[in-house]
Design a protein around this motif. Sequence first.
Motif, PDB file in Angstrom:
ATOM      1  N   TRP A 329       0.914  -7.292  -1.245  1.00 52.83           N
ATOM      2  CA  TRP A 329      -0.305  -7.980  -1.758  1.00 52.83           C
ATOM      3  C   TRP A 329      -1.395  -8.005  -0.732  1.00 52.83           C
ATOM      4  N   ASN A 330      -1.061  -8.440   0.078  1.00 58.47           N
ATOM      5  CA  ASN A 330      -2.082  -8.520   1.219  1.00 58.47           C
ATOM      6  C   ASN A 330      -2.734  -7.205   1.774  1.00 58.47           C
ATOM      7  N   VAL A 331      -1.798  -6.212   1.747  1.00 56.91           N
ATOM      8  CA  VAL A 331      -2.219  -4.849   2.341  1.00 56.91           C
ATOM      9  C   VAL A 331      -3.274  -4.296   1.175  1.00 56.91           C
ATOM     10  N   ARG A 332      -2.725  -4.455  -0.171  1.00 57.10           N
ATOM     11  CA  ARG A 332      -3.410  -3.761  -1.168  1.00 57.10           C
ATOM     12  C   ARG A 332      -4.849  -4.542  -1.452  1.00 57.10           C
ATOM     13  N   SER A 333      -4.561  -6.020  -1.457  1.00 62.54           N
ATOM     14  CA  SER A 333      -5.839  -6.835  -1.791  1.00 62.54           C
ATOM     15  C   SER A 333      -7.025  -6.594  -0.581  1.00 62.54           C
ATOM     16  N   LYS A 334      -6.637  -6.254   0.518  1.00 60.26           N
ATOM     17  CA  LYS A 334      -7.560  -5.965   1.635  1.00 60.26           C
ATOM     18  C   LYS A 334      -8.001  -4.437   1.696  1.00 60.26           C
ATOM     19  N   ASN A 335      -7.760  -3.641   0.548  1.00 57.46           N
ATOM     20  CA  ASN A 335      -8.218  -2.300   0.493  1.00 57.46           C
ATOM     21  C   ASN A 335      -7.190  -1.404   1.461  1.00 57.46           C
ATOM     22  N   GLY A 336      -6.073  -1.571   1.481  1.00 54.73           N
ATOM     23  CA  GLY A 336      -4.945  -0.722   1.978  1.00 54.73           C
ATOM     24  C   GLY A 336      -4.369  -0.096   0.862  1.00 54.73           C
ATOM     25  N   ARG A 337      -3.267   0.959   1.196  1.00 57.29           N
ATOM     26  CA  ARG A 337      -2.408   1.454   0.275  1.00 57.29           C
ATOM     27  C   ARG A 337      -0.928   1.251   0.205  1.00 57.29           C
ATOM     28  N   VAL A 338      -0.223   0.916  -0.922  1.00 59.93           N
ATOM     29  CA  VAL A 338       1.110   0.571  -0.586  1.00 59.93           C
ATOM     30  C   VAL A 338       1.761   1.772  -1.603  1.00 59.93           C
TER      31      VAL A 338
END
Length: 358
Positions: A329-338
């Motif tokens: 979620w931290n990656v995704r919510s900071k505009n990263g891709r999961v």
Amino acid sequence: MALQQQLNELAEQQSKISVTLSFNTHRTHPDSAQDTIVLKNLVSEAKESVLQHFEKREAQPVLDKLDELASLIDVRYNLDSLHVFISKETLSIVRSPWSVEKNSVTVGERFAIAPLLKMANRNFEYYVLVLSEHGAQVFDVVEDKVVNEVKNDEFPFDNPLFIPEAVRRSDARTVDNHVREYFNHVDKGAVKLYNETGTPFLVISLEENYTTLQQVADKKQIYLGHSPIDYNDLSAHELAKQAWSKVAEIQHQERAHAIEHLMAGVSQGRVLTDLQEIYRAALDGNGELLIVHQDFQQAAKKVGERDIELIDKQDGSPLDYDIVSAIAWNVRSKNGRVVFTQQNQLKDLGDIALLTRY
């Protein structure tokens, strides 16, 4: 509510007592009768865990919702797993077409949202946009099944710019201008729906119509891809079946490309495989691409704000930190891709790897 909306809302919620139940279910009778028994046992386990760590008066709203749960779940509509999220403010139930590694109860300050992240990653819920010169329809689709047809201010849309007169249709410039104006209207409706739900589109149309739609699109990324239209069979069932075949193919290709992209970062020193380092990078917004093996789970305890202590599965408890959910979620919510994957190329690096931005 669309999956993306549920995921966003559940991920952002924080409550002193947040209970997550995740368990495998059955699609057909009589096997689905077992689901009632499993749910009852998990509810008992959850109540016991809550009462071990919290005063009954404080926990009563959550306990009441746990008691209410059996009456809210109709096992006739179960898929392959079911996920329940309960806090003082929330009771949310999500059915999934994918199984979980094991049935589980998690109690903490946040919900264990990894199953929803996996579902969102697969884009199992999407819209099918059926686009012809006469009009446009949108269907909400889960896997290969239509949930419903979208009916709002924009859809279904009958093309008011369609030119019935053969003479005027012979004027290529007039036709092209009308087609572009029509597709522009359709695109604006699709973008509005995407902004509300976060759910992407698979377009079924003639190839030239999809090309034109892409040319006028404000947000090309909302369109997963294209599948050719068969005017001899436009039944909702066949449209969903056709769309799912294309979506599954696109997803497999995207996961393979993501793994190749991450592996290219190894020689640049931009790939992390240690969970502690991955966790810190995710907190800092330094995660460009996170890839996790589909079945990977890891319990952990938070130590301060930036450190974790890993816990052996056999020594775990329901209060353990859901580290995969937290990182993803931290990656995704900071505009990263999961990306969650079962493809074995990742195994060279382990069960989880993060490509950093720098």
